[in-house]
Enzyme design. Structure first.
Site, mmCIF file in Angstrom:
data_model
loop_
_atom_site.group_PDB
_atom_site.id
_atom_site.type_symbol
_atom_site.label_atom_id
_atom_site.label_comp_id
_atom_site.label_asym_id
_atom_site.label_seq_id
_atom_site.Cartn_x
_atom_site.Cartn_y
_atom_site.Cartn_z
ATOM 1 N N LEU A 27 57.271 -61.033 16.113
ATOM 2 C CA LEU A 27 57.222 -62.452 16.492
ATOM 3 C C LEU A 27 58.628 -62.980 16.783
ATOM 4 C CD1 LEU A 27 54.576 -63.678 13.879
ATOM 5 C CD2 LEU A 27 54.229 -63.239 16.309
ATOM 6 N N SER A 28 59.638 -62.112 16.685
ATOM 7 C CA SER A 28 61.020 -62.566 16.910
ATOM 8 C C SER A 28 61.243 -63.123 18.319
ATOM 9 C CB SER A 28 62.006 -61.434 16.618
ATOM 10 O OG SER A 28 61.977 -61.152 15.249
ATOM 11 N N LYS A 77 67.003 -49.993 10.656
ATOM 12 C CA LYS A 77 67.947 -50.861 9.931
ATOM 13 C C LYS A 77 69.085 -50.095 9.247
ATOM 14 C CE LYS A 77 64.723 -54.641 9.131
ATOM 15 N NZ LYS A 77 64.076 -55.536 8.182
ATOM 16 N N ASP A 113 67.793 -60.675 6.345
ATOM 17 C CA ASP A 113 66.577 -60.582 5.517
ATOM 18 C C ASP A 113 66.885 -61.122 4.121
ATOM 19 O OD1 ASP A 113 64.938 -59.395 7.422
ATOM 20 O OD2 ASP A 113 65.487 -57.361 6.835
ATOM 21 N N THR A 162 56.156 -44.233 -5.796
ATOM 22 C CA THR A 162 57.027 -43.054 -5.912
ATOM 23 C C THR A 162 58.235 -43.473 -6.749
ATOM 24 O OG1 THR A 162 56.347 -42.572 -3.641
ATOM 25 C CG2 THR A 162 58.125 -41.218 -4.561
ATOM 26 N N LYS A 165 61.955 -43.115 -5.718
ATOM 27 C CA LYS A 165 62.537 -44.007 -4.695
ATOM 28 C C LYS A 165 63.063 -45.288 -5.330
ATOM 29 C CE LYS A 165 59.965 -42.415 -0.682
ATOM 30 N NZ LYS A 165 58.897 -42.782 0.240
ATOM 31 N N LEU A 234 56.256 -60.629 0.672
ATOM 32 C CA LEU A 234 57.054 -60.527 1.909
ATOM 33 C C LEU A 234 56.153 -60.478 3.139
ATOM 34 C CD1 LEU A 234 59.438 -60.182 0.057
ATOM 35 C CD2 LEU A 234 60.192 -58.238 1.423
ATOM 36 N N GLY A 257 55.426 -64.470 3.239
ATOM 37 C CA GLY A 257 56.659 -64.067 3.916
ATOM 38 C C GLY A 257 57.007 -64.911 5.129
HETATM 39 P P1 NAP Z 1 58.800 -49.511 3.881
HETATM 40 O O1 NAP Z 1 60.258 -49.228 3.891
HETATM 41 O O2 NAP Z 1 57.865 -48.621 4.623
HETATM 42 O O3 NAP Z 1 58.352 -49.543 2.312
HETATM 43 C C1 NAP Z 1 57.013 -49.652 1.965
HETATM 44 C C2 NAP Z 1 56.845 -49.784 0.444
HETATM 45 O O4 NAP Z 1 55.434 -49.965 0.197
HETATM 46 C C3 NAP Z 1 57.278 -48.565 -0.346
HETATM 47 O O5 NAP Z 1 57.772 -48.962 -1.605
HETATM 48 C C4 NAP Z 1 55.953 -47.786 -0.527
HETATM 49 O O6 NAP Z 1 55.898 -46.983 -1.664
HETATM 50 C C5 NAP Z 1 54.981 -48.955 -0.701
HETATM 51 N N1 NAP Z 1 53.620 -48.572 -0.357
HETATM 52 C C6 NAP Z 1 53.135 -48.320 0.892
HETATM 53 N N2 NAP Z 1 51.819 -48.014 0.814
HETATM 54 C C7 NAP Z 1 51.487 -48.081 -0.499
HETATM 55 C C8 NAP Z 1 50.273 -47.878 -1.218
HETATM 56 N N3 NAP Z 1 49.133 -47.547 -0.593
HETATM 57 N N4 NAP Z 1 50.288 -48.057 -2.558
HETATM 58 C C9 NAP Z 1 51.430 -48.402 -3.191
HETATM 59 N N5 NAP Z 1 52.612 -48.605 -2.583
HETATM 60 C C10 NAP Z 1 52.635 -48.440 -1.248
HETATM 61 O O7 NAP Z 1 58.487 -50.977 4.419
HETATM 62 P P2 NAP Z 1 59.482 -52.249 4.434
HETATM 63 O O8 NAP Z 1 60.275 -52.251 5.683
HETATM 64 O O9 NAP Z 1 60.191 -52.303 3.114
HETATM 65 O O10 NAP Z 1 58.421 -53.472 4.575
HETATM 66 C C11 NAP Z 1 57.536 -53.783 3.499
HETATM 67 C C12 NAP Z 1 56.747 -55.056 3.836
HETATM 68 O O11 NAP Z 1 57.631 -56.162 3.913
HETATM 69 C C13 NAP Z 1 56.015 -54.993 5.197
HETATM 70 O O12 NAP Z 1 54.739 -55.564 5.037
HETATM 71 C C14 NAP Z 1 56.888 -55.849 6.103
HETATM 72 O O13 NAP Z 1 56.147 -56.476 7.136
HETATM 73 C C15 NAP Z 1 57.404 -56.896 5.110
HETATM 74 N N6 NAP Z 1 58.659 -57.529 5.541
HETATM 75 C C16 NAP Z 1 58.655 -58.875 5.751
HETATM 76 C C17 NAP Z 1 59.815 -59.515 6.153
HETATM 77 C C18 NAP Z 1 59.793 -61.002 6.367
HETATM 78 O O14 NAP Z 1 60.694 -61.509 7.049
HETATM 79 N N7 NAP Z 1 58.841 -61.717 5.806
HETATM 80 C C19 NAP Z 1 61.009 -58.776 6.349
HETATM 81 C C20 NAP Z 1 60.985 -57.392 6.110
HETATM 82 C C21 NAP Z 1 59.797 -56.777 5.703
HETATM 83 P P3 NAP Z 1 56.426 -45.430 -1.650
HETATM 84 O O15 NAP Z 1 57.903 -45.499 -1.856
HETATM 85 O O16 NAP Z 1 55.696 -44.793 -2.776
HETATM 86 O O17 NAP Z 1 56.049 -44.876 -0.302
#
Ligand code: NAP
Length: 291
Positions: A27-28, A77, A113, A162, A165, A234, A257
């Site tokens: 949406l940016s 990033k 962020d 995990t 991590k 978020l 978020g």
């Molecule tokens: P990411 O790096 O892929 O990290 C995902 C995280 O979710 C990891 O800790 C992962 O755990 C966990 N996860 C994924 N599937 C899971 C499951 N089924 N059960 C338990 N844990 C699970 O993603 P990210 O970039 O950090 O983004 C995370 C969220 O934040 C997204 O929804 C994104 O849209 C949102 N976000 C929002 C903003 C905003 O401006 N509002 C900004 C940035 C991000 P593992 O380590 O075990 O894989």
């Protein structure tokens, strides 16, 4: 239908873009083009799909074409960092860059962020000194969250599927821990339950519950929220995740978020242009795009 914003693009228009893969959901462009239009600034912002292995080529491209800057979403990033000339203290601390500006031939990266997340908490009245905070998840976005929470909380516990991590996250941000106590636990009912009794804040940084997986909740089944524990998610799509709905049903403060997304954009706009954007124009454009 004629797109009025396209009509103002000329030979002097400055270019900006977001790089991501995937990127079509972003949406940016909506937020930034609305803000440039409202400010009467001659910029144009695009969303460009850049494969992980092509990030260096993409950065070379924007340098060669004299873009004014760019933004980054997953998975770029961290991999963009060695391609830049300078990082702000925030970006250096967090180890991730989401906004880059060109200044006097140098490409400078920052992380909005983090400031966006701080705004999300402040607006919801959840930025409270000395609080005990729980984080779910330890991926890319969790880095900015841990950085900000460590400036205000007395204790942060990170729960992740995990565990290794979460431990790596603490290790890499260790120089910025300050006086905040950190620990990491597996994301399970038995480990989270006792801490929900006295925590003031629960932050979801996982992607669990994000569209189209809206029926899922990152909190394990069988756990109840208290009204004294605010919840920040978020995720901004859907506007109310299952977790946010649970918090509201418990009478707790809750923030999606949306504000983080909006304010990371506000701070990026200022980083590029040196002026504050028309906040209401950005907010209205985001709300319209989301509805
Ligand atoms: P990411 O790096 O892929 O990290 C995902 C995280 O979710 C990891 O800790 C992962 O755990 C966990 N996860 C994924 N599937 C899971 C499951 N089924 N059960 C338990 N844990 C699970 O993603 P990210 O970039 O950090 O983004 C995370 C969220 O934040 C997204 O929804 C994104 O849209 C949102 N976000 C929002 C903003 C905003 O401006 N509002 C900004 C940035 C991000 P593992 O380590 O075990 O894989």
């Amino acid at each position: 239908m004629v797109n009025r914003d396209l009509l103002r693009i000329s030979g002097t228009t400055k270019a900006l873009a977001i790089f991501g893969h995937p990127v079509s959901h972003s949406l940016s462009p909506v937020i930034h083009n609305a803000a440039f239009s409202a400010a009467g600034l001659d910029y144009c912002y695009l969303a460009l799909d850049v494969f992980p292995e092509d990030i260096a080529k993409a950065v070379d491209g924007v340098k060669a074409m004299h873009f004014a800057g760019f933004t980054l979403t997953a998975p770029h990033k961290q991999t963009v960092i060695p391609l830049l000339d300078e990082l702000t203290p925030e970006a250096q601390a967090i180890g991730a860059v989401n906004t880059v500006v060109e200044k006097d031939g140098r490409w400078i990266g920052t992380n909005t962020d983090a400031t966006g997340f701080r705004h999300q908490l402040q607006l919801a009245g959840m930025y409270r000194k000395g609080m005990k905070a729980l984080m779910l998840g330890s991926g890319g976005a969790a880095r900015a969250v841990l950085y900000i929470l460590s400036q205000v909380a007395s204790e942060v516990i990170i729960f992740n599927r995990t565990l290794s991590k979460a431990e790596q996250l603490m290790e890499s941000l260790a120089p910025f821990q300050g006086n905040c106590k950190w620990s990491a636990l597996p994301l399970e009912k038995a480990t989270i339950g006792p801490h929900l009794e006295d925590a003031s804040l629960l932050v979801n940084t996982t992607s669990v519950g994000m569209h189209p997986d809206e029926a899922s909740c990152p909190l394990p089944e069988g756990l109840a929220l208290r009204s004294s524990c605010g919840v920040a998610d978020l995720i901004y799509s859907p506007p109310k995740t299952r977790l946010i709905q649970m918090a509201e049903a418990a009478g707790a403060k809750a923030a999606s978020g949306f504000d983080m997304l909006l304010y990371q954009g506000v701070d990026a706009f200022t980083f590029w242009t040196g002026v504050e954007p028309d906040f209401e124009a950005m907010k209205a454009a985001l709300q319209k795009a989301r509805s």
